[in-house]
Structures are given as C-alpha cells and as structure tokens.
Enzyme design. Sequence first.
Site, mmCIF file in Angstrom:
data_model
loop_
_atom_site.group_PDB
_atom_site.id
_atom_site.type_symbol
_atom_site.label_atom_id
_atom_site.label_comp_id
_atom_site.label_asym_id
_atom_site.label_seq_id
_atom_site.Cartn_x
_atom_site.Cartn_y
_atom_site.Cartn_z
ATOM 1 N N LYS A 199 0.825 -1.211 0.000
ATOM 2 C CA LYS A 199 0.000 0.000 0.000
ATOM 3 C C LYS A 199 0.860 1.263 0.000
ATOM 4 C CE LYS A 199 -2.611 -1.123 3.599
ATOM 5 N NZ LYS A 199 -2.263 -2.532 3.867
ATOM 6 N N ARG A 235 -11.648 1.211 8.170
ATOM 7 C CA ARG A 235 -11.442 -0.190 8.520
ATOM 8 C C ARG A 235 -12.753 -0.939 8.694
ATOM 9 N NH1 ARG A 235 -6.135 -1.183 10.167
ATOM 10 N NH2 ARG A 235 -5.005 0.695 10.723
ATOM 11 N N ARG A 258 11.545 -9.463 5.945
ATOM 12 C CA ARG A 258 11.801 -8.084 6.346
ATOM 13 C C ARG A 258 12.739 -8.017 7.550
ATOM 14 N NH1 ARG A 258 6.791 -4.014 6.901
ATOM 15 N NH2 ARG A 258 6.560 -4.982 8.935
ATOM 16 N N ARG A 301 11.976 -8.395 13.346
ATOM 17 C CA ARG A 301 11.038 -8.048 14.412
ATOM 18 C C ARG A 301 10.146 -9.247 14.729
ATOM 19 N NH1 ARG A 301 8.543 -2.564 12.122
ATOM 20 N NH2 ARG A 301 6.836 -4.032 12.019
ATOM 21 N N ARG A 305 -1.657 -12.068 12.138
ATOM 22 C CA ARG A 305 -2.052 -10.714 11.710
ATOM 23 C C ARG A 305 -2.981 -10.790 10.514
ATOM 24 N NH1 ARG A 305 3.633 -8.255 10.746
ATOM 25 N NH2 ARG A 305 2.668 -6.468 9.745
#
Length: 220
Positions: free
Chosen positions: A16, A90, A129, A162, A173
């Site tokens: 995004k 959302r 990542r 992370r 998630r």
Amino acid sequence: MDKYNIILLGPPGAGKGTHAEALKREFGVEHISTGDMLRAAVAEGTELGRQAKQYMDAGKLVPDEVVIGIVRERLSANRLDRALFDGFPRTPAQAEALEEVAVEVLLPAAVVIYLQVSDEEVVLRLSGRLQCRKCGAIYNTRYDQLESGSQCPSCQGEIYQRDDDQAEAILQRLRVYREQTAPLIDYYRKRGQLVEVQAEGSTIEAISAEVAAAVRGAAG
Ligand SMILES: [Zn+2]
C-alpha cells in the site's frame, strides 16, 4: 470526474505504501494517514487531539467519531481535490462516516482499490523483512544481501527480524486482518465501488501501472 477520494485496501505487505507513493506522483493526490493526523492533532493540542490523547494514554482505540472529526478538519482545511486514504476506513461504519464527510467537503466519489495478495505471498514478503535496531531502516532478504545479525549498511547498527515479522505472527495478523476487513470489502463490492488489482506475480512498476489504470477507469 475531477474530485474524488482514493481508498487503498489490502493486507499487510500488499504494498500500500509503495503504490500510494506512485499514485501521489501520478495524480497529485494528498496522502491522508489517519495515524499521522492523530499524532499531529495530539501534538498541536486541538480539542479533538486532546480527546484522542485520553484514549491513547489509556491504551484504548481512538473511537470512530474522534478519528472522523480529525479527517473532517483536515479535508475541509486543505480544500483538497483528491485525497488518498490507506489503512482507513477499517469498518463499514467508518466507510459511511467518511462518505458523509466527503460529501460535505465536495469530494463525493470514492475509488476503492483492493490490492489482492495471497497469504503465502504476504508471508514471503514480510518474513524477509529486517530492520536496523539503531536507525530503523527496513531491508528485505529478498532484495538485500543481508540477514539477521548483519551490520546496517548506512549506520553499522545491528540488523534483526522483528517479532511481528515471524511467520506465525504474520499468519495471525493476516487472520485478524481478513476477519476485520471482510465486511468492509463486502460493503464496497455490493455498491459496485471495489476495483480489485492482482498485486503479486509481476514487477512493482507493472502493478503500479495497473493500479493507476484502475483509478483512471473508475474516476472516468
Ligand atoms: Zn542503521
């Protein structure tokens, strides 16, 4: 159609941010980040900012009416022709509220782009990542010759993965994301506003070009 909102939807890792940047360049849209706006309102100590701060200090979600109030202030203050939202709305309730605000500020039409990415691809993208502990720079094992424990090329800090980028956490998630946004996707699809773009399987440039074409098509 000269005046419209663009709403970018898609799971974490859909790109995004990257596609928002490309749309800014191509259409001169103003990027509206509700997170940034909330922080700015809190820092400026506006009435809505003070309300938002009470919730944030208590570790609670800032309620819709406060968020919408801040969006309204921003849109009316800047007299925008085109605004781009990502990460907001959302829920269908937020979508309805945003629509009311948009009509007030004469941005009545919304182009809703849904970036489609499979769960497998999201895990691949996000689990690669890495972040620098010192300067916060983001890298990816797919594109950078780095791994957890490497030194940051720009500041020599330690690079690590992370916790929320571990495969298990990513899948969790994603489950939460799909559950929460399914009603919103349905809402826009039923109204014929949803334009779906396949956001994997080709280059970022090719996908950005498709997103831009979808905006042009929907904005007429
Ligand atoms: Zn660094």
